[in-house]
Design a protein around this motif. Structure first.
Motif, PDB file in Angstrom:
ATOM      1  N   PHE A  17      50.285  45.512  31.213  1.00 39.84           N
ATOM      2  CA  PHE A  17      50.743  44.149  31.488  1.00 39.84           C
ATOM      3  C   PHE A  17      52.104  44.017  30.833  1.00 39.84           C
ATOM      4  CE2 PHE A  17      50.510  39.502  30.266  1.00 39.84           C
ATOM      5  CZ  PHE A  17      50.749  39.029  31.546  1.00 39.84           C
ATOM      6  N   ARG A  18      53.145  43.955  31.627  1.00 41.72           N
ATOM      7  CA  ARG A  18      54.507  43.943  31.107  1.00 41.72           C
ATOM      8  C   ARG A  18      55.205  42.594  31.280  1.00 41.72           C
ATOM      9  NH1 ARG A  18      53.890  48.189  28.239  1.00 41.72           N
ATOM     10  NH2 ARG A  18      54.183  50.220  29.182  1.00 41.72           N
ATOM     11  N   VAL A  65      40.346  44.768  41.731  1.00 43.08           N
ATOM     12  CA  VAL A  65      41.056  43.580  41.261  1.00 43.08           C
ATOM     13  C   VAL A  65      42.448  43.952  40.744  1.00 43.08           C
ATOM     14  CG1 VAL A  65      41.048  41.733  39.521  1.00 43.08           C
ATOM     15  CG2 VAL A  65      38.939  42.311  40.750  1.00 43.08           C
ATOM     16  N   MET A  66      42.535  45.063  40.033  1.00 45.86           N
ATOM     17  CA  MET A  66      43.826  45.475  39.480  1.00 45.86           C
ATOM     18  C   MET A  66      44.820  45.825  40.584  1.00 45.86           C
ATOM     19  SD  MET A  66      43.271  44.812  36.400  1.00 45.86           S
ATOM     20  CE  MET A  66      44.731  45.424  35.581  1.00 45.86           C
ATOM     21  N   ALA A  67      44.326  46.329  41.709  1.00 50.50           N
ATOM     22  CA  ALA A  67      45.203  46.619  42.846  1.00 50.50           C
ATOM     23  C   ALA A  67      45.846  45.331  43.359  1.00 50.50           C
ATOM     24  CB  ALA A  67      44.425  47.314  43.956  1.00 50.50           C
ATOM     25  N   GLN A  68      45.089  44.254  43.370  1.00 51.14           N
ATOM     26  CA  GLN A  68      45.643  42.964  43.784  1.00 51.14           C
ATOM     27  C   GLN A  68      46.686  42.473  42.781  1.00 51.14           C
ATOM     28  OE1 GLN A  68      41.631  41.213  44.056  1.00 51.14           O
ATOM     29  NE2 GLN A  68      42.194  40.582  46.140  1.00 51.14           N
ATOM     30  N   ARG A 118      49.896  44.467  43.323  1.00 53.25           N
ATOM     31  CA  ARG A 118      50.651  43.984  44.496  1.00 53.25           C
ATOM     32  C   ARG A 118      51.414  42.714  44.173  1.00 53.25           C
ATOM     33  NH1 ARG A 118      46.256  46.053  47.340  1.00 53.25           N
ATOM     34  NH2 ARG A 118      45.122  44.096  47.333  1.00 53.25           N
ATOM     35  N   ALA A 119      50.863  41.896  43.305  1.00 54.98           N
ATOM     36  CA  ALA A 119      51.507  40.643  42.917  1.00 54.98           C
ATOM     37  C   ALA A 119      52.561  40.847  41.833  1.00 54.98           C
ATOM     38  CB  ALA A 119      50.452  39.643  42.440  1.00 54.98           C
ATOM     39  N   GLY A 120      52.694  42.078  41.343  1.00 56.93           N
ATOM     40  CA  GLY A 120      53.688  42.365  40.310  1.00 56.93           C
ATOM     41  C   GLY A 120      53.272  41.960  38.910  1.00 56.93           C
ATOM     42  N   GLN A 164      46.434  33.042  42.695  1.00 53.26           N
ATOM     43  CA  GLN A 164      47.159  33.367  43.924  1.00 53.26           C
ATOM     44  C   GLN A 164      47.094  34.870  44.200  1.00 53.26           C
ATOM     45  OE1 GLN A 164      51.079  31.673  44.073  1.00 53.26           O
ATOM     46  NE2 GLN A 164      51.643  32.823  45.889  1.00 53.26           N
ATOM     47  N   ALA A 165      47.218  35.676  43.157  1.00 58.27           N
ATOM     48  CA  ALA A 165      47.202  37.135  43.319  1.00 58.27           C
ATOM     49  C   ALA A 165      45.877  37.640  43.879  1.00 58.27           C
ATOM     50  CB  ALA A 165      47.497  37.815  41.983  1.00 58.27           C
TER      51      ALA A 165
END
Length: 149
Positions: A63-64, A41-44, A47-49, A77-78
């Motif tokens: 989480f920035r 999930v974190m990889a997705q 990818r979504a920034g 969406q991510a």
């Protein structure tokens, strides 16, 4: 809907709350799932920034983003979440009956409309709001006497 959406929301709220880098093992412990699932999930989200990653023994996820600007719709969406759908359709488009041939496609339209409505609502809920709600719930439960919980 799959559980990826819930995992992603939980992870981002936790990362925002912690304000620091967190490993997949620590995220998994807090989410109550396994680290491999969290990494997927974190990889997705990466990818979504929505998250940054740091490798190595001290690696993890950060989480920035401003928590006030990341919505649950952004997260959906991510992770390609679909909230309302059906894998099964009644009827058969090849049947001559108006109802049998038209019900499946019509229900797909309705499901798509409902999914869009979900996304509109989720677009109004931010990570900051989720954390605020959790804090408010905690304060309420802390004020309830133990014998009434």
């Amino acid at each position: 809907m799959t559980s990826e959406f819930g995992i992603a929301v939980h992870a981002l709220v936790f990362l925002n709350h912690m304000g620091t880098q967190v490993s997949s093992e620590n995220l998994a412990e807090n989410i109550c799932t396994n680290p491999a699932r969290v990494r997927k999930v974190m990889a997705q989200l990466k990818r979504a920034g929505l998250v940054e990653t740091h490798e190595g023994a001290e690696g993890g996820y950060c989480f920035r983003q401003p928590a006030e600007s990341v919505t649950l719709c952004d997260i959906a969406q991510a992770v390609s979440a679909v909230f309302v759908s059906s894998a099964w359709h009644s009827g058969d488009t090849d049947k001559p009956c108006l109802i049998a041939s038209g019900m499946g496609p019509l229900m797909d339209e309705i499901y798509t409309e409902l999914d869009d409505m979900c996304r509109q609502r989720l677009g109004k809920i931010t990570i900051a709001e989720i954390e605020k709600r959790l804090s408010a719930n905690r304060k309420r439960s802390d004020s309830i006497p133990a014998n009434q919980q």
